[in-house]
Design a protein around this motif. Structure first.
Motif, PDB file in Angstrom:
ATOM      1  N   ILE A 179      42.782 -16.058 -37.775  1.00  0.00           N
ATOM      2  CA  ILE A 179      42.699 -15.275 -36.543  1.00  0.00           C
ATOM      3  C   ILE A 179      41.262 -15.194 -36.030  1.00  0.00           C
ATOM      4  CG2 ILE A 179      42.957 -12.924 -35.599  1.00  0.00           C
ATOM      5  CD1 ILE A 179      45.426 -12.629 -37.363  1.00  0.00           C
ATOM      6  N   CYS A 180      40.301 -15.070 -36.917  1.00  0.00           N
ATOM      7  CA  CYS A 180      38.917 -14.829 -36.504  1.00  0.00           C
ATOM      8  C   CYS A 180      38.149 -16.108 -36.199  1.00  0.00           C
ATOM      9  CB  CYS A 180      38.194 -14.023 -37.579  1.00  0.00           C
ATOM     10  SG  CYS A 180      38.909 -12.367 -37.817  1.00  0.00           S
ATOM     11  N   ILE A 181      38.738 -17.262 -36.463  1.00  0.00           N
ATOM     12  CA  ILE A 181      38.157 -18.551 -36.057  1.00  0.00           C
ATOM     13  C   ILE A 181      39.137 -19.216 -35.104  1.00  0.00           C
ATOM     14  CG2 ILE A 181      37.413 -20.834 -36.810  1.00  0.00           C
ATOM     15  CD1 ILE A 181      36.641 -19.667 -39.473  1.00  0.00           C
ATOM     16  N   ASN A 182      38.642 -19.681 -33.984  1.00  0.00           N
ATOM     17  CA  ASN A 182      39.475 -20.433 -33.052  1.00  0.00           C
ATOM     18  C   ASN A 182      39.748 -21.802 -33.671  1.00  0.00           C
ATOM     19  OD1 ASN A 182      40.729 -21.759 -30.972  1.00  0.00           O
ATOM     20  ND2 ASN A 182      39.100 -21.425 -29.467  1.00  0.00           N
ATOM     21  N   GLN A 183      40.907 -21.944 -34.251  1.00  0.00           N
ATOM     22  CA  GLN A 183      41.222 -23.153 -35.014  1.00  0.00           C
ATOM     23  C   GLN A 183      41.361 -24.386 -34.135  1.00  0.00           C
ATOM     24  OE1 GLN A 183      41.231 -23.181 -38.333  1.00  0.00           O
ATOM     25  NE2 GLN A 183      40.796 -20.986 -38.380  1.00  0.00           N
ATOM     26  N   ASN A 184      41.490 -24.189 -32.839  1.00  0.00           N
ATOM     27  CA  ASN A 184      41.626 -25.325 -31.934  1.00  0.00           C
ATOM     28  C   ASN A 184      40.285 -25.793 -31.377  1.00  0.00           C
ATOM     29  OD1 ASN A 184      44.512 -25.356 -32.102  1.00  0.00           O
ATOM     30  ND2 ASN A 184      44.526 -23.541 -30.808  1.00  0.00           N
ATOM     31  N   ASP A 185      39.212 -25.132 -31.745  1.00  0.00           N
ATOM     32  CA  ASP A 185      37.866 -25.491 -31.295  1.00  0.00           C
ATOM     33  C   ASP A 185      37.127 -26.124 -32.477  1.00  0.00           C
ATOM     34  OD1 ASP A 185      35.198 -25.605 -30.526  1.00  0.00           O
ATOM     35  OD2 ASP A 185      35.278 -23.725 -29.397  1.00  0.00           O
ATOM     36  N   VAL A 186      37.041 -27.468 -32.498  1.00  0.00           N
ATOM     37  CA  VAL A 186      36.456 -28.172 -33.630  1.00  0.00           C
ATOM     38  C   VAL A 186      34.999 -27.787 -33.830  1.00  0.00           C
ATOM     39  CG1 VAL A 186      35.853 -30.448 -34.560  1.00  0.00           C
ATOM     40  CG2 VAL A 186      38.054 -30.104 -33.439  1.00  0.00           C
ATOM     41  N   LEU A 187      34.230 -27.641 -32.761  1.00  0.00           N
ATOM     42  CA  LEU A 187      32.820 -27.285 -32.883  1.00  0.00           C
ATOM     43  C   LEU A 187      32.660 -25.905 -33.513  1.00  0.00           C
ATOM     44  CD1 LEU A 187      31.332 -28.610 -29.501  1.00  0.00           C
ATOM     45  CD2 LEU A 187      31.158 -29.630 -31.780  1.00  0.00           C
ATOM     46  N   GLU A 188      33.526 -24.967 -33.100  1.00  0.00           N
ATOM     47  CA  GLU A 188      33.451 -23.634 -33.694  1.00  0.00           C
ATOM     48  C   GLU A 188      33.837 -23.677 -35.167  1.00  0.00           C
ATOM     49  OE1 GLU A 188      35.980 -19.547 -33.433  1.00  0.00           O
ATOM     50  OE2 GLU A 188      35.061 -20.198 -31.537  1.00  0.00           O
ATOM     51  N   ARG A 189      34.849 -24.447 -35.504  1.00  0.00           N
ATOM     52  CA  ARG A 189      35.250 -24.561 -36.907  1.00  0.00           C
ATOM     53  C   ARG A 189      34.103 -25.130 -37.740  1.00  0.00           C
ATOM     54  NH1 ARG A 189      39.878 -28.395 -37.191  1.00  0.00           N
ATOM     55  NH2 ARG A 189      40.027 -27.829 -39.391  1.00  0.00           N
ATOM     56  N   ASN A 190      33.449 -26.155 -37.225  1.00  0.00           N
ATOM     57  CA  ASN A 190      32.321 -26.742 -37.952  1.00  0.00           C
ATOM     58  C   ASN A 190      31.253 -25.700 -38.264  1.00  0.00           C
ATOM     59  OD1 ASN A 190      33.610 -29.213 -37.723  1.00  0.00           O
ATOM     60  ND2 ASN A 190      32.299 -29.967 -36.076  1.00  0.00           N
ATOM     61  N   LEU A 191      30.933 -24.877 -37.277  1.00  0.00           N
ATOM     62  CA  LEU A 191      29.883 -23.869 -37.456  1.00  0.00           C
ATOM     63  C   LEU A 191      30.331 -22.744 -38.380  1.00  0.00           C
ATOM     64  CD1 LEU A 191      28.559 -23.654 -33.775  1.00  0.00           C
ATOM     65  CD2 LEU A 191      27.389 -24.665 -35.738  1.00  0.00           C
ATOM     66  N   GLN A 192      31.566 -22.286 -38.212  1.00  0.00           N
ATOM     67  CA  GLN A 192      32.037 -21.148 -38.995  1.00  0.00           C
ATOM     68  C   GLN A 192      32.267 -21.512 -40.466  1.00  0.00           C
ATOM     69  OE1 GLN A 192      32.676 -17.658 -37.794  1.00  0.00           O
ATOM     70  NE2 GLN A 192      31.089 -18.648 -36.565  1.00  0.00           N
ATOM     71  N   VAL A 193      32.656 -22.752 -40.731  1.00  0.00           N
ATOM     72  CA  VAL A 193      32.831 -23.181 -42.119  1.00  0.00           C
ATOM     73  C   VAL A 193      31.508 -23.087 -42.872  1.00  0.00           C
ATOM     74  CG1 VAL A 193      33.191 -25.240 -43.549  1.00  0.00           C
ATOM     75  CG2 VAL A 193      34.872 -24.617 -41.824  1.00  0.00           C
ATOM     76  N   LYS A 194      30.419 -23.407 -42.223  1.00  0.00           N
ATOM     77  CA  LYS A 194      29.097 -23.295 -42.848  1.00  0.00           C
ATOM     78  C   LYS A 194      28.746 -21.846 -43.165  1.00  0.00           C
ATOM     79  CE  LYS A 194      26.788 -27.294 -43.202  1.00  0.00           C
ATOM     80  NZ  LYS A 194      26.065 -27.716 -44.422  1.00  0.00           N
ATOM     81  N   ARG A 195      29.410 -20.882 -42.505  1.00  0.00           N
ATOM     82  CA  ARG A 195      29.076 -19.463 -42.685  1.00  0.00           C
ATOM     83  C   ARG A 195      30.035 -18.752 -43.637  1.00  0.00           C
ATOM     84  NH1 ARG A 195      27.864 -16.149 -37.413  1.00  0.00           N
ATOM     85  NH2 ARG A 195      26.847 -14.884 -39.022  1.00  0.00           N
ATOM     86  N   MET A 196      30.946 -19.482 -44.244  1.00  0.00           N
ATOM     87  CA  MET A 196      31.954 -18.853 -45.093  1.00  0.00           C
ATOM     88  C   MET A 196      31.328 -18.027 -46.215  1.00  0.00           C
ATOM     89  SD  MET A 196      35.005 -19.211 -44.091  1.00  0.00           S
ATOM     90  CE  MET A 196      36.321 -20.210 -43.481  1.00  0.00           C
ATOM     91  N   GLY A 197      30.325 -18.579 -46.865  1.00  0.00           N
ATOM     92  CA  GLY A 197      29.684 -17.845 -47.951  1.00  0.00           C
ATOM     93  C   GLY A 197      29.098 -16.540 -47.476  1.00  0.00           C
ATOM     94  N   GLU A 198      28.461 -16.573 -46.315  1.00  0.00           N
ATOM     95  CA  GLU A 198      27.872 -15.373 -45.726  1.00  0.00           C
ATOM     96  C   GLU A 198      28.946 -14.340 -45.399  1.00  0.00           C
ATOM     97  OE1 GLU A 198      25.364 -14.246 -41.656  1.00  0.00           O
ATOM     98  OE2 GLU A 198      25.899 -16.319 -42.112  1.00  0.00           O
ATOM     99  N   ILE A 199      30.054 -14.802 -44.840  1.00  0.00           N
ATOM    100  CA  ILE A 199      31.113 -13.879 -44.415  1.00  0.00           C
ATOM    101  C   ILE A 199      31.768 -13.198 -45.611  1.00  0.00           C
ATOM    102  CG2 ILE A 199      33.409 -13.793 -43.362  1.00  0.00           C
ATOM    103  CD1 ILE A 199      32.386 -16.023 -41.427  1.00  0.00           C
ATOM    104  N   TYR A 200      32.103 -13.972 -46.651  1.00  0.00           N
ATOM    105  CA  TYR A 200      32.808 -13.387 -47.787  1.00  0.00           C
ATOM    106  C   TYR A 200      31.893 -12.554 -48.673  1.00  0.00           C
ATOM    107  CZ  TYR A 200      37.322 -15.471 -46.887  1.00  0.00           C
ATOM    108  OH  TYR A 200      38.536 -15.761 -46.330  1.00  0.00           O
ATOM    109  N   SER A 201      30.638 -12.984 -48.846  1.00  0.00           N
ATOM    110  CA  SER A 201      29.744 -12.205 -49.708  1.00  0.00           C
ATOM    111  C   SER A 201      29.245 -10.944 -49.025  1.00  0.00           C
ATOM    112  CB  SER A 201      28.557 -13.065 -50.153  1.00  0.00           C
ATOM    113  OG  SER A 201      27.784 -13.477 -49.048  1.00  0.00           O
TER     114      SER A 201
END
Length: 754
Positions: A179-201
C-alpha cells in the motif's frame, strides 16, 4: 518485491525527496469493510552503532571483569557474563563487579533506537496470489470539505492480516509495502527498495504475520517460546543454557527433547508456512527494533523465535522434515557479522520470490552499506544482468570469488555465462553450507578476476586434477549412498596410502563428512572424531556396523541431497553436488573458498560445473604443498570468540596462527589486525606496505605478484629459502604457461597466467 496492482481505484501522489507513505488503519469490527488513509511523511533514520564502536565497547566491558570472567553478546545485544571453567555460577546477566553500572553494560549495541516521530509499526507478511483481492476504502483525512472515500482493493492475504491487527476503538499507524509503495511506478519501487532497511529499523515495532491459527500453531509457538527461555546463543556462535534455566541441558545437541509426535508435527507445520519460504521477509524481521511474531491469537517475541530456530537446528535426532526446514534457514539468522553477500544469497536459494531479481534486492538491507550501495536496484534490467553485476560487484569490492560456489552448470540460466550463478533456482541440497565449511583451498589470496569483454571472466588459478571416475550417491539414506560409494571405491580403500597422505579409508571419511570432524573443529561437539569414523567405516565394510550409526550427525543430509563421488587420475577423492564428467578439471582459483569443477571445451575455454570438496586440496596444498610432518590444522576461538585457523604441532604441542609452509613476512609488509567485516567475514587480517602505505586484504606472500615472475609462476622466489626449493620446483610444474584465450562466446572461465 513482486508487482501487484493493489490499489486499482486510488491515484498515488508523487513522493517528495526523502518521503515515505504511511497508512492509518481505522478502527472497526471484524465484518466491517477495511478503511484506511494514506499520507506522506519523512523519517529520521536511527542508525546502528558502527561495528568498530560496538567492538570497542565490548572490549571495555571485558577489561572491567575480574580474572577468570568473560563477556559474550547475544543475538539481541544483551551481555552474558561467564566464569569459565567454574560450575558454581556458569552464566549470568549481572556484571560480577557490584560497583559496575548495570544499565551501561546492558546497552543494546545491535539494534538502533527507533525513530521517535512519526511512530509507526511495519508489517512483514506474504502477499499471496495477485488475483486474490478484497475491496477496501481509502479515506482522505483532514480534508475540507470532506471528500468521499475511494473504493479500492487490496490482496486477500493482506486483508486477513489487517483485519486481525485492526483495533476496535482507535486507529493504528502502519507501513505496508503493498500500500505504501506505488507498485506500478518502477522508478519509485527502485528508490523505495533501497530504503527498506531504514524503514523497518526505524519502526517502533515490526509485526511478523504468519497467518491464522491452524495445525497446532498455538502449541508450536508456546513450545518455541519456552525452549528459547532455556537456551542462549551468542554472536561468536556459542550455545549454552540461559541464566536460571529450568531445563539446563536443552541446549546440548545430543540431549533428546521431551516432545511427543504432536509437538513435532506442529513445529513442522509452522515452519512450512509461506512466510518462512519467502526472501523479502528475513530482512524485515532481522532489522526490527522490536519484533512480534503473530499467528492467530498467539504471539511471541521475534527474538525468541529466532534463537529457538538457531539452537534447534543444531539438535541431533530432529525429524527429517524439521531438519530440512531449520537447517536451510539457520544461516540467515546468525549475527550481523555473518551477513555476507555469499551467505545470504546461499540462504536465498532455499527461498522463493515472484520476481527473480528479488533474490538479490530482497537482502540488500542486510548487507554492509558499502556493498549495498554498489548494487544498483533496477527492475528494468534483465535478470541475468542483475546476477552478473552482483557477482562482479562482490569481486571488485572484496577480491574474492566466493560466489562461484553458487554456480551449477545444469541450472544455469538461458543465455547466461556458466560462471554467473542462477540465484533464481530454488535449491534443496545442504552441500557445503553447514558448520565447518570455512576452508581455504587457495590460502589467504585475492583474485585477479576481471571481464575483459562482455560475458567472459578471466582469473588465475591452478588446474590440480582431472576426473577419471564418477559414482552417483543417491539421496535417501546412508546405507544406499555408502553401498554406491563402496562399489565405486572398494579397490581404492584397500590401497596402502592416499596421494595427500594418510590411508584411503581416512580420505574417504574426510570426503563423506566434507572434513567436518572433531579433530579439526574441537569446539563443535557433535562432530565425530576421525578415528571413530575410520573405525566405523571399517566395521561397516566388515558387516559389523551400520552407516547410520557411524554417520549419525550427517544422516539427514544424505536423506536430502544427491551428490557425486569422484576420483581423479592423480589419486584424489572428491564429492560434489554437481555432476562431474570424465576429464573435468579440479581447479583452485585464487580468492575462491572452494575448489571448482571446470569442463574443458576443447579450445582452451572452460565451463563452470560447480563446487567440489577434494580431500588434500582444501587447505592451500596446491599452492603451498602439504603441511610438514606432525602439523595439523585446528579451528579454535580467536580474540572475538569466532573460529580462526590455527596450526598445531603434535610433537611439541606448539600452537600458532602462522602457516609453517610460509616464509617470514617480507620486511616491507606489516600485519594489521582488523575486526571481522560483513563483506569478508572469514578473513581478519589486512596487510600494509610500510613504504607505499598500501593496504591489501590478502597475504602478499601468496599474491599473484609473488606467485608469478617473468610470465612463469614462482612461489615468491625472493622469499623462499633453500629448504623450500623443492616446493618451488613443484609449483613451477603446476603453473604451466598459458596464453590468454580470446573467446568467441561468453560461457567460460579463462585462466590468465601471464
Amino acid at each position: 518485491m513482486a508487482t501487484m496492482k493493489v490499489m486499482s481505484g486510488y491515484s498515488y501522489k508523487k513522493l517528495g525527496p526523502g518521503e515515505i507513505r504511511l497508512m492509518t488503519l481505522l478502527p472497526g469490527d471484524d465484518p466491517d469493510l477495511l478503511s484506511f488513509s494514506i499520507w506522506h511523511t519523512s523519517i529520521k533514520h536511527a542508525r546502528q552503532l558502527p561495528a568498530s564502536e560496538a567492538t570497542s565497547m565490548m572490549r571495555q566491558v571485558q577489561n572491567s571483569l575480574p580474572a577468570g570472567w568473560t563477556v559474550k553478546e547475544t543475538l539481541s545485544g544483551r551481555k552474558l557474563f561467564m566464569r569459565m571453567g567454574y560450575s558454581g555460577t556458569p552464566i549470568t546477566w549481572t556484571h560480577p563487579d557490584p560497583a559496575a553500572q548495570p544499565d551501561g553494560w546492558q546497552d543494546n549495541t545491535v539494534k538502533p533506537v527507533t525513530c521517535p516521530e512519526p511512530s509507526y509499526e511495519a508489517l512483514s507478511y506474504v502477499w499471496g496470489a495477485p488475483s486474490d483481492i478484497e475491496p477496501a476504502n481509502v479515506i482522505e483525512l483532514g480534508s475540507s470539505p470532506a471528500k468521499p472515500f475511494i473504493r479500492s482493493s487490496i490482496g486477500a492475504s493482506l486483508a486477513i492480516a489487517l483485519r486481525h491487527l485492526r483495533y476496535t476503538d482507535r486507529s493504528r499507524t502502519l507501513w505496508v509495502d503493498a500500500i505504501c509503495i506505488n507498485q506500478n511506478d518502477v522508478l519509485e519501487r527502485n528508490l523505495q527498495v533501497k530504503r527498506m532497511g531504514e524503514i523497518y529499523s526505524s519502526a517502533a515495532r515490526v509485526l511478523v504475520w504468519l497467518g491464522a491459527q491452524a495445525d497446532g500453531s498455538e502449541y508450536a509457538l508456546r513450545t518455541l517460546d519456552y525452549f528459547s527461555q532455556q537456551v542462549e546463543y551468542t554472536t561468536d556462535e556459542s550455545i549454552g543454557d540461559a541464566p536460571m534455566a529450568k531445563e539446563p541441558r536443552w541446549w546440548d545437541a545430543e540431549y533428546a527433547l521431551p516432545y511427543d509426535q504432536a509437538i513435532w508435527d506442529s513445529l513442522v507445520s509452522l515452519f512450512r508456512r509461506p512466510w518462512f519460504s519467502r526472501v523479502w521477509v528475513l530482512q524485515e524481521a532481522l532489522l526490527a527494533h522490536e519484533g512480534t511474531v503473530i499467528c492467530g491469537a498467539e504471539q511471541i517475541p521475534w527474538y525468541s523465535l529466532r534463537k529457538a530456530m538457531v539452537v534447534l537446528a543444531e539438535k541431533l535426532g530432529l525429524p527429517a522434515a524439521l531438519f530440512a526446514l531449520l537447517g536451510s534457514y539457520r544461516m540467515g539468522l546468525l549475527n550481523r557479522g555473518m551477513w555476507s553477500l555469499p551467505r545470504l544469497l546461499l540462504w536465498g536459494t532455499f527461498r522463493q520470490c515472484t520476481d527473480p531479481r528479488d533474490k538479490v534486492y530482497g537482502i540488500l538491507s542486510l548487507l554492509s552499506t558499502r556493498m549495498a550501495s554498489a548494487i544498483v536496484v533496477d527492475y528494468a534490467l534483465p535478470v541475468e544482468h542483475v546476477y552478473m553485476h552482483t557477482l562482479m560487484s562482490h569481486v571488485e569490492m572484496t577480491g574474492r570469488l566466493h560466489l562461484l560456489r553458487h554456480c551449477h552448470l545444469e541450472d544455469r540460466a538461458p543465455n547466461s555465462p556458466s560462471w554467473v550463478p542462477n540465484f533464481a533456482v530454488t535449491k534443496q541440497s545442504f552441500f557445503g553450507f553447514r558448520k565447518g565449511h570455512n576452508r581455504q583451498p587457495s590460502g589467504h589470496t585475492a583474485t585477479d578476476a576481471f571481464c575483459k569483454q562482455p560475458g567472459v571472466l578471466e582469473a588465475s588459478g591452478l588446474l590440480c586434477a582431472t576426473v577419471n571416475a564418477v559414482q552417483d550417491l543417491p539421496r535417501g539414506d546412508l546405507e544406499t549412498a555408502f553401498a554406491a560409494a563402496q562399489s565405486f571405491s572398494a579397490a581404492q580403500m584397500l590401497a596402502d596410502s592416499y596421494v595427500a597422505g594418510g590411508s584411503m579409508l581416512t580420505a574417504l571419511s574426510e570426503v563423506i563428512t566434507k572434513g567436518r570432524l572433531c579433530d579439526r573443529y574441537p569446539n563443535i561437539q557433535p562432530f565425530p572424531k576421525r578415528a571413530d569414523i575410520s573405525q566405523g567405516l571399517a566395521a561397516v565394510l566388515n558387516g559389523a556396523a551400520k552407516m547410520e550409526d557411524t554417520f549419525s550427525y550427517f544422516k539427514e543430509e544424505f536423506r536430502l541431497e544427491n551428490s557425486f563421488l569422484c576420483s581423479t587420475k592423480e589419486g584424489y577423492l572428491g564429492i560434489s553436488e554437481a555432476r562431474p564428467l570424465k576429464d573435468d578439471c579440479v581447479c583452485v582459483l585464487l580468492g575462491c573458498d572452494y575448489p571448482i569443477l571446470l569442463r574443458p571445451t576443447g579450445s582452451g575455454e572452460y565451463l563452470v560445473v560447480g563446487q567440489i570438496f577434494v580431500h588434500g586440496l582444501m587447505d592451500g596444498e596446491s599452492l603451498l604443498g602439504s603441511l610438514p610432518p606432525d602439523w595439523e590444522i585446528r579451528m579454535l576461538p580467536g580474540g572475538d570468540g569466532r573460529e580462526v585457523t590455527c596450526f598445531f604441532n603434535a610433537t611439541d604441542s606448539a600452537l600458532t596462527r602462522q602457516d609453517p609452509r610460509l616464509p617470514e613476512m617480507p620486511p616491507e609488509w606489516n600485519r594489521l589486525k582488523r575486526d571481522r567485516v560483513q563483506d569478508d567475514p572469514f578473513f581478519h587480517q589486512d596487510y600494509q606496505n610500510r613504504d607505499s602505505g598500501e593496504i591489501i586484504n590478502f597475504d602478499p606472500r601468496v599474491g599473484v605478484a609473488a606467485l608469478t615472475s617473468r610470465g612463469e609462476p614462482a612461489s615468491a622466489a625472493d622469499m623462499i629459502d633453500q629448504a623450500q626449493e623443492k616446493l618451488r620446483e613443484r609449483l613451477a610444474q603446476q603453473f604451466e604457461k598459458a596464453e590468454r584465450v580470446c573467446a568467441g562466446h561468453g560461457d567460460i572461465v579463462r585462466f590468465s597466467w601471464g
